[in-house]
Design an enzyme around this catalytic site. Structure first.
Site, PDB file in Angstrom:
ATOM      1  N   HIS A   7     -69.435 -44.663 -33.644  1.00  0.00           N
ATOM      2  CA  HIS A   7     -70.014 -45.808 -33.399  1.00  0.00           C
ATOM      3  C   HIS A   7     -69.657 -46.553 -32.223  1.00  0.00           C
ATOM      4  O   HIS A   7     -70.243 -46.794 -31.086  1.00  0.00           O
ATOM      5  CB  HIS A   7     -69.925 -46.644 -34.425  1.00  0.00           C
ATOM      6  CG  HIS A   7     -70.609 -48.172 -34.412  1.00  0.00           C
ATOM      7  ND1 HIS A   7     -71.821 -48.672 -35.212  1.00  0.00           N
ATOM      8  CD2 HIS A   7     -70.467 -48.986 -33.755  1.00  0.00           C
ATOM      9  CE1 HIS A   7     -72.370 -49.659 -34.913  1.00  0.00           C
ATOM     10  NE2 HIS A   7     -71.466 -49.976 -33.904  1.00  0.00           N
ATOM     11  N   GLU A   8     -68.279 -46.962 -32.216  1.00  0.00           N
ATOM     12  CA  GLU A   8     -67.902 -47.652 -31.136  1.00  0.00           C
ATOM     13  C   GLU A   8     -67.492 -47.080 -29.847  1.00  0.00           C
ATOM     14  O   GLU A   8     -68.011 -47.490 -28.856  1.00  0.00           O
ATOM     15  CB  GLU A   8     -66.454 -48.248 -31.502  1.00  0.00           C
ATOM     16  CG  GLU A   8     -66.493 -49.418 -32.727  1.00  0.00           C
ATOM     17  CD  GLU A   8     -67.112 -50.596 -32.293  1.00  0.00           C
ATOM     18  OE1 GLU A   8     -67.263 -50.891 -31.152  1.00  0.00           O
ATOM     19  OE2 GLU A   8     -67.152 -51.199 -33.317  1.00  0.00           O
ATOM     20  N   HIS A  47     -71.691 -46.928 -28.655  1.00  0.00           N
ATOM     21  CA  HIS A  47     -71.782 -48.045 -27.418  1.00  0.00           C
ATOM     22  C   HIS A  47     -71.535 -47.636 -26.183  1.00  0.00           C
ATOM     23  O   HIS A  47     -71.964 -48.161 -25.145  1.00  0.00           O
ATOM     24  CB  HIS A  47     -70.830 -49.109 -27.944  1.00  0.00           C
ATOM     25  CG  HIS A  47     -71.569 -49.732 -29.147  1.00  0.00           C
ATOM     26  ND1 HIS A  47     -72.824 -50.220 -29.306  1.00  0.00           N
ATOM     27  CD2 HIS A  47     -70.886 -50.240 -30.190  1.00  0.00           C
ATOM     28  CE1 HIS A  47     -72.980 -50.979 -30.497  1.00  0.00           C
ATOM     29  NE2 HIS A  47     -71.702 -51.153 -31.180  1.00  0.00           N
ATOM     30  N   GLU A  99     -77.027 -51.800 -32.094  1.00  0.00           N
ATOM     31  CA  GLU A  99     -76.151 -51.446 -33.144  1.00  0.00           C
ATOM     32  C   GLU A  99     -76.819 -50.281 -33.864  1.00  0.00           C
ATOM     33  O   GLU A  99     -75.924 -49.553 -34.458  1.00  0.00           O
ATOM     34  CB  GLU A  99     -76.201 -52.484 -34.062  1.00  0.00           C
ATOM     35  CG  GLU A  99     -75.271 -53.780 -33.718  1.00  0.00           C
ATOM     36  CD  GLU A  99     -73.794 -53.239 -33.310  1.00  0.00           C
ATOM     37  OE1 GLU A  99     -73.377 -52.183 -33.724  1.00  0.00           O
ATOM     38  OE2 GLU A  99     -73.278 -53.636 -32.072  1.00  0.00           O
TER      39      GLU A  99
HETATM   40 ZN    ZN Z   1     -71.221 -51.939 -32.971  1.00  0.00          ZN
END
Ligand code: ZN
Length: 737
Positions: free
Chosen positions: A450-451, A455, A508
């Site tokens: 995710h990070e 992103h 997100e």
């Molecule tokens: Zn995030």
């Protein structure tokens, strides 16, 4: 029995903060640094008792005395002999654990008061007959007389924090109103003084005119002869016809101990920035200077990616009813070197992994830039509560000129998701064991993806101020339309400015989707050390968790205004909708009736359809998300995202009804047990405690081994010195015991 809103339930979740691995991997010097910073944090955290309610310091002192003389097991024998039931004694333990973890008798989340869930007379018997009372009868009786009534009182004004008649606060004397708070803020602004480390006390002079004391937190008092930038500020002022006196020395003996340990920590600092940072904090707490704290924070921001991270001071202003006075907090967290190595591997493989994502190469950045992301394990977090992430400093001027740090607290997040089997809602029985076993590992994989790749992926098409494009208008084709690119970001436009209200949730959602999508990749799972059947279980639990999280997210939807209060939660709900829409029985959400006869629900994910049905659905969705983002197509992006985020009662899912079930089955906020560090010779030991109310109490009984009684004395003296500010003559004590 008290209203459920004002008690902590006997079966409240209690988890231990696990930082063993990260601590083990610290060098001896790093451990010493972490130890002394932890000591400073724990001492300073006691100030929160004085920042919460007039009675909180006495309650703390009373409980600490009780449990120092008898541990929870020994006290239990006594309590049962006094006629308490097991439930009543458990209620008392939970109350005590709640006092320690909130540093006071008001919940740090929600600001409502909580009271012991047992009859007051019974608790009185236990306390007055305890070993602590036998050893020091006068003191224990006096503590009980001071705080017993207030401990149980649910008089309307005492039910929550607030100003004046609205509630209770010790940031202001009891007679201060919102008008006083505003006036004081104007005064502080006029003198260029920060409110962060202050409290406001109102008095009336001989002529009946109000006089305000602005008291700064500091070791030094007003009488100090030593000159500093602060001493010239300590004087009387006339402001709009009112009398203001700036004083200092609030929490002095506590801050003295904070400063002593910051001095010791300085000797083990990893670099000169940390040394200078600590020197400024010491100056700040000694003199009462927020300017010094800002200078310290500047060094802190410049100290990028330290092995031992920390922050300490009067930081968050949520609990000041006026919103400008900071509550003391101090934390120490450590890079989990093992986890960081895995994240680095992920970054090293980024170029290859990004090719797996379902959009054409032209939609990917020319060069992968790893996002600024740190995951730390908390060793110590003092104050009224532990957040799962931090984004500080809060000083706006510093944030603009120097920036800030954005840190995810890995072991706190893990605790938030770890649940005892019997509290695991909305899952099928035969999923629960698997879920518990693999939740942690799958969570690490999802966070890393995710990070870093979530992103960190995707490109925005931009035309700069000179008219030049960062993509080839001739050749780049929109895979959704088959046409050339029709829209892009003009000079000055950004993702946030264009997508405004949906920007953060949409992003997100994109990052979470990338995580779900890439966790199917064997190479990713290998980086995290999973192969074969284990790898398949990690994938299954990661997806299952997302589906469950999508349902739990409904808690953060407000039907009255049809809006989501939390971007991350909205994102998870959207993913649940996408997977439901994939059909073929991949995901089902079914309303049921619980064993208690009340509404319940079950989510189910067919693990054999993750690759055949789930993956293609996620692929289509992820491509659309990226294309609309790259091209700055706000209208298309909104239509897509808001479509999925809409919560209605339309069958078959009837999400609005499910929301009621989610609220009904909501687990109350957990208590978190933290370890202690202890210096033995030149080595620092980590002391861990059982995940229970008794374990949490034990951790506090051993927190101040050298000076526990002295601290309790200090706290009650400080509270007593100011007690008159909260004694309202109109409200005579009602039925004092
Ligand atoms: Zn995030």
């Amino acid at each position: 029995m008290a209203d459920a809103q004002y008690i902590l339930p006997n079966d409240i979740g209690v988890s231990s903060l696990d930082c063993r691995e990260a601590f083990r991997l610290l060098s001896p010097t790093e451990r010493l640094y972490a130890h002394h910073l932890s000591r400073a944090a724990w001492y300073g955290g006691l100030a929160v008792l004085l920042q919460t309610s007039p009675e909180a310091p006495y309650i703390y002192a009373l409980l600490s005395r009780l449990f120092r003389a008898q541990d929870p097991d020994q006290l239990r024998q006594h309590a049962l002999a006094e006629g308490l039931t097991e439930e009543e004694y458990q209620a008392f333990l939970v109350y005590a654990a709640g006092i320690y973890s909130n540093m006071g008798n008001y919940k740090s989340f929600g600001d409502t008061k909580f009271v012991p869930n047992l009859p007051k007379e019974k608790l009185e018997h236990v306390i007055l007959g305890s070993k602590a009372a036998q050893q020091n009868p006068a003191e224990v009786r006096s503590l009980w007389q001071t705080c017993g009534e207030l401990m149980f009182s649910l008089e309307p004004r005492l039910r929550h924090l607030g100003l004046g008649k609205e509630g209770i606060t010790t940031y202001f004397s009891g007679d201060c109103t919102m008008e006083d708070a505003k006036l004081a803020q104007d005064f502080l602004d006029s003198q260029n003084l920060s409110a962060y480390n202050t409290r406001l006390f109102k008095d009336v002079d001989q002529d009946g005119k109000p006089r305000y004391e602005v008291r700064l937190a500091s070791v030094l008092g007003t009488e100090s002869a030593l000159h500093s930038e602060m001493t010239s500020r300590l004087k009387s002022y006339e402001f709009r016809g009112n009398h203001f006196q700036v004083t200092r020395g609030d929490y002095a003996p506590i801050l003295q101990k904070v400063v002593e340990h910051l001095e010791k920590a300085k000797a083990y600092a990893a670099n000169s920035r940390q040394e200078q940072m600590l020197a400024q904090y010491i100056e700040s707490f000694t003199q009462g200077s927020i300017e010094a704290h800002k200078r310290g924070s500047r060094f802190w921001i410049q100290d990028k990616g330290p092995i031992v991270e920390s922050y300490i001071g009067f930081i968050e202003s949520y609990r000041d009813p006026f919103g400008s006075r900071g509550e003391f907090e101090g934390f120490v967290a450590m890079v989990n070197k093992a986890m960081s190595a895995k994240f680095e591997c992920l970054v090293a493989s980024a170029e290859q992994l990004l090719k797996e994502l379902p959009w054409p190469p032209a939609f990917e950045k020319d060069k992968f830039l790893s996002p600024d992301f740190t995951s730390l394990d908390v060793l110590t977090f003092s104050g009224s509560g532990i957040p799962a992430g931090i984004n500080i400093p809060n000083y706006d001027d510093l944030r603009q000129t120097e920036g800030f740090k954005n840190v995810s607290l890995g072991n706190v997040l893990a605790v938030a998701y770890a649940t005892q089997r019997e509290k695991l809602t909305f899952l099928e029985e035969d999923d629960k064991d698997l879920y518990i076993r693999w939740k942690g590992p799958s969570f690490d994989v999802q966070v890393g993806l995710h990070e870093l790749l979530g992103h960190g992926s995707g490109k925005l098409f931009v035309q700069d101020e000179k008219g030049a494009f960062n993509f080839d208008q001739e050749t780049v084709i929109n895979p959704e339309t088959g046409e050339q690119i029709q829209s892009w970001y003009r000079s000055g436009e950004t993702w946030d400015s264009k997508f405004s209200t949906i920007a953060s949730s949409y992003e997100e959602c994109r990052a979470e989707s990338v995580g779900l999508y890439l966790c199917l990749n064997p190479q990713v799972l290998e980086i995290f050390g999973f192969e074969g059947a284990d790898a398949e279980d990690v994938i299954y639990v990661n997806w299952l968790n997302m589906v469950r999280a999508g349902l739990l997210a409904l808690e953060f939807y407000t039907p009255e205004v049809s809006s989501w209060r939390q971007a991350h939660m909205q994102a998870r709900f959207v993913i649940l909708r996408v997977l439901l829409e994939a059909g073929e029985g991949l995901v089902t959400v079914t309303p049921t009736t619980g064993t208690d006869g009340r509404p319940d629900a079950r989510v189910r994910l067919d693990r054999n359809k993750i690759r055949s049905v789930g993956k293609p659905a996620l692929e289509r969705f992820l491509r659309r998300l990226q294309v609309l983002k790259s091209t700055g197509d706000v209208a298309g992006g909104r239509a897509l995202y808001e479509g999925y985020a809409a919560v209605t009662d339309a069958p078959p899912e009837c999400f609005l009804t499910l929301r009621d079930t989610v609220l009904l089955r909501k687990e109350s906020r957990k208590l978190i047990v933290q370890p202690n560090t202890r210096l033995e010779g030149s080595e620092v030991q980590l002391l861990e405690y059982e995940a229970s109310a008794a374990g949490l109490i034990q951790s506090f009984s051993e927190r101040f081994p050298e000076d526990g009684p002295e601290l309790e004395e200090i706290l009650t003296q400080l509270a007593t010195a100011d007690a008159r500010f909260w004694k309202c003559p109109s409200e005579a004590p009602s039925g004092q015991a």
